[in-house]
Scaffold this motif. Structure first.
Motif, PDB file in Angstrom:
ATOM      1  N   TYR A   1       0.834  -1.200   0.000  1.00 14.66           N
ATOM      2  CA  TYR A   1       0.000   0.000   0.000  1.00 14.66           C
ATOM      3  C   TYR A   1       0.870   1.251   0.000  1.00 14.66           C
ATOM      4  N   GLY A   2       1.924   1.240   0.824  1.00 21.53           N
ATOM      5  CA  GLY A   2       2.830   2.380   0.870  1.00 21.53           C
ATOM      6  C   GLY A   2       3.526   2.605  -0.459  1.00 21.53           C
ATOM      7  N   ALA A   3       3.986   1.512  -1.084  1.00 22.89           N
ATOM      8  CA  ALA A   3       4.660   1.617  -2.384  1.00 22.89           C
ATOM      9  C   ALA A   3       3.711   2.135  -3.449  1.00 22.89           C
ATOM     10  N   LYS A   4       2.458   1.687  -3.406  1.00 20.93           N
ATOM     11  CA  LYS A   4       1.460   2.095  -4.402  1.00 20.93           C
ATOM     12  C   LYS A   4       1.141   3.580  -4.289  1.00 20.93           C
ATOM     13  N   ARG A   5       1.327   4.151  -3.113  1.00 20.38           N
ATOM     14  CA  ARG A   5       1.072   5.578  -2.917  1.00 20.38           C
ATOM     15  C   ARG A   5       2.080   6.446  -3.671  1.00 20.38           C
ATOM     16  N   GLY A   6       3.247   5.880  -3.961  1.00 17.74           N
ATOM     17  CA  GLY A   6       4.209   6.606  -4.778  1.00 17.74           C
ATOM     18  C   GLY A   6       5.430   7.086  -4.023  1.00 17.74           C
ATOM     19  N   PHE A   7       6.429   7.466  -4.791  1.00 18.28           N
ATOM     20  CA  PHE A   7       7.723   7.847  -4.243  1.00 18.28           C
ATOM     21  C   PHE A   7       7.631   9.094  -3.365  1.00 18.28           C
ATOM     22  N   GLU A   8       6.833  10.058  -3.781  1.00 21.98           N
ATOM     23  CA  GLU A   8       6.713  11.296  -3.021  1.00 21.98           C
ATOM     24  C   GLU A   8       6.156  11.037  -1.626  1.00 21.98           C
ATOM     25  N   HIS A   9       5.136  10.182  -1.537  1.00 21.19           N
ATOM     26  CA  HIS A   9       4.539   9.875  -0.235  1.00 21.19           C
ATOM     27  C   HIS A   9       5.496   9.096   0.653  1.00 21.19           C
ATOM     28  N   ILE A  10       6.270   8.174   0.058  1.00 22.27           N
ATOM     29  CA  ILE A  10       7.235   7.409   0.849  1.00 22.27           C
ATOM     30  C   ILE A  10       8.295   8.343   1.422  1.00 22.27           C
ATOM     31  N   GLY A  11       8.803   9.255   0.584  1.00 18.16           N
ATOM     32  CA  GLY A  11       9.813  10.201   1.044  1.00 18.16           C
ATOM     33  C   GLY A  11       9.290  11.140   2.111  1.00 18.16           C
TER      34      GLY A  11
END
Length: 365
Positions: free
Chosen positions: A133-143
């Motif tokens: 789920y975290g990965a699917k949210r995208g790079f910006e959200h993970i960072g």
């Protein structure tokens, strides 16, 4: 600094790399380093960080003239489509294997120390689904999540190490060179790939606001992570002595069970949530990197749709191991030895090919 949508700045980038690479002090990486380097494991880490500067600088030099391309695209440009795709497939296999082993180790930690009555398959499935789920949210959200949570995670780590030094014995770090330079050099040569993450991070280089930020953030992150792991290794030796530390599969988690903070008991329950959050961020990023590389190989622009597939593969292969602590420890050692040549050889080779092709003729600062 103004950011474009989908990109991250230097704060988020450094936080993400620190949480990703620095998390290795909390798994079985210290035990692997202690195996040969003994109580000089922290010196081995410092030397690995120093030697890793070389391939990282070569990588940054190549990226400086291909600022709009990621690692896969640069590989295709330098090696040609056929060989370039083979290199990327090998990198993908190595990365996914590392993801399977590392996530299996985290599942073993959770099942062994915190949720002993919960079946590992349940723990593994929940862990990877949250990360997917975290990965699917995208790079910006993970960072962004990494930057927001970094202070809390590092404060708890600082507290744990502080009490470890207080309860430890300084004399255990002697002799400083352990059993001599040869075992230390052997450790550096075999296990340099503990920093192979810096190679895979090239897959998201265009998603950092600028190359200057990417370069500066990479160098700072390398220095911070090396210092952090060195300090943790010293703390483990002082607390347990290396003869015990090298027999502990997960020294960090043994440490937080061992230390006492005033009248509080079971202090590991205080540290566990912060470690778990760092684990979610780490594997979300790993899944995102794997999906990016797989999407590039298969020429799929919407590579985020590959994340559920990768997650399923990781879960199915990860739960197949019997006697997880022993099997995963051996697999981790093998993975280090396989990725070390790739990490040390590929960036200089890319630089040589870029030089031959004349890519540096129009280099800008």
């Amino acid at each position: 600094m103004k950011q474009n949508k989908g990109t991250i700045g230097i704060k988020e980038y450094i936080a993400l790399v620190i949480l990703t690479v620095g998390a290795k002090l909390s798994d079985d990486t210290p035990a692997i380093l202690f195996e040969n380097a003994k109580n000089a494991g922290w010196i081995a880490v410092a030397l690995i960080g120093l030697v890793s500067v070389l391939p990282i600088l070569f990588m940054l030099k190549v990226f400086s003239v291909h600022r709009e391309k990621n690692l896969h695209e640069i590989t295709l440009h330098l090696f040609g489509k056929f060989i370039g795709n083979i290199v990327s497939v090998l990198l993908l296999l190595g990365g996914v294997f590392a993801l399977i082993v590392d996530s299996g180790i985290s599942t073993d930690i959770i099942s062994s120390f915190y949720f002993t009555k919960t079946p590992p398959i349940i723990v593994y499935s929940i862990l990877m689904m949250v990360c997917a789920y975290g990965a699917k949210r995208g790079f910006e959200h993970i960072g962004t999540a990494a930057w927001l949570l970094l202070p809390y995670i590092k404060i708890t780590l600082f507290i744990a190490l502080l009490f470890s030094f207080g309860d430890g014995t300084f004399g255990f770090i002697y002799p400083l060179w352990g059993e001599g330079m040869l075992p230390i050099i052997k450790t550096v040569a075999k296990d340099m790939s503990i920093y192979a993450d810096f190679l895979y991070i090239g897959l998201v280089a265009p998603l950092v606001t600028s190359f200057k930020v990417f370069k500066k953030g990479t160098i700072w992150a390398l220095a911070i992570v090396t210092f952090e792991i060195c300090i943790a290794m010293v703390a483990f030796v002082m607390l347990f002595d290396y003869t015990t530390a090298e027999m502990l599969a997960y020294p960090f988690h043994e440490t937080i069970r061992y230390i006492h903070i005033g009248f509080l008991s079971n202090v590991e329950t205080f540290f566990f949530p912060f470690w778990l959050v760092a684990t979610f961020i780490r594997f979300s990023f790993y899944l995102y990197l794997s999906a990016t590389l797989l999407g590039g190989i298969l020429k799929i622009k919407e590579f985020e749709y590959l994340i559920p597939l990768l997650t399923t593969i990781v879960i199915l292969l990860g739960v197949a191991a019997e006697s997880p602590s022993i099997t995963l420890f051996a697999a981790r050692k093998m993975n280090f030895q396989l990725l070390t040549p790739a990490f040390f050889v590929l960036p200089p080779l890319m630089w040589i090919l870029a030089k031959i092709r004349g890519d540096f003729k129009n280099e800008t600062a």
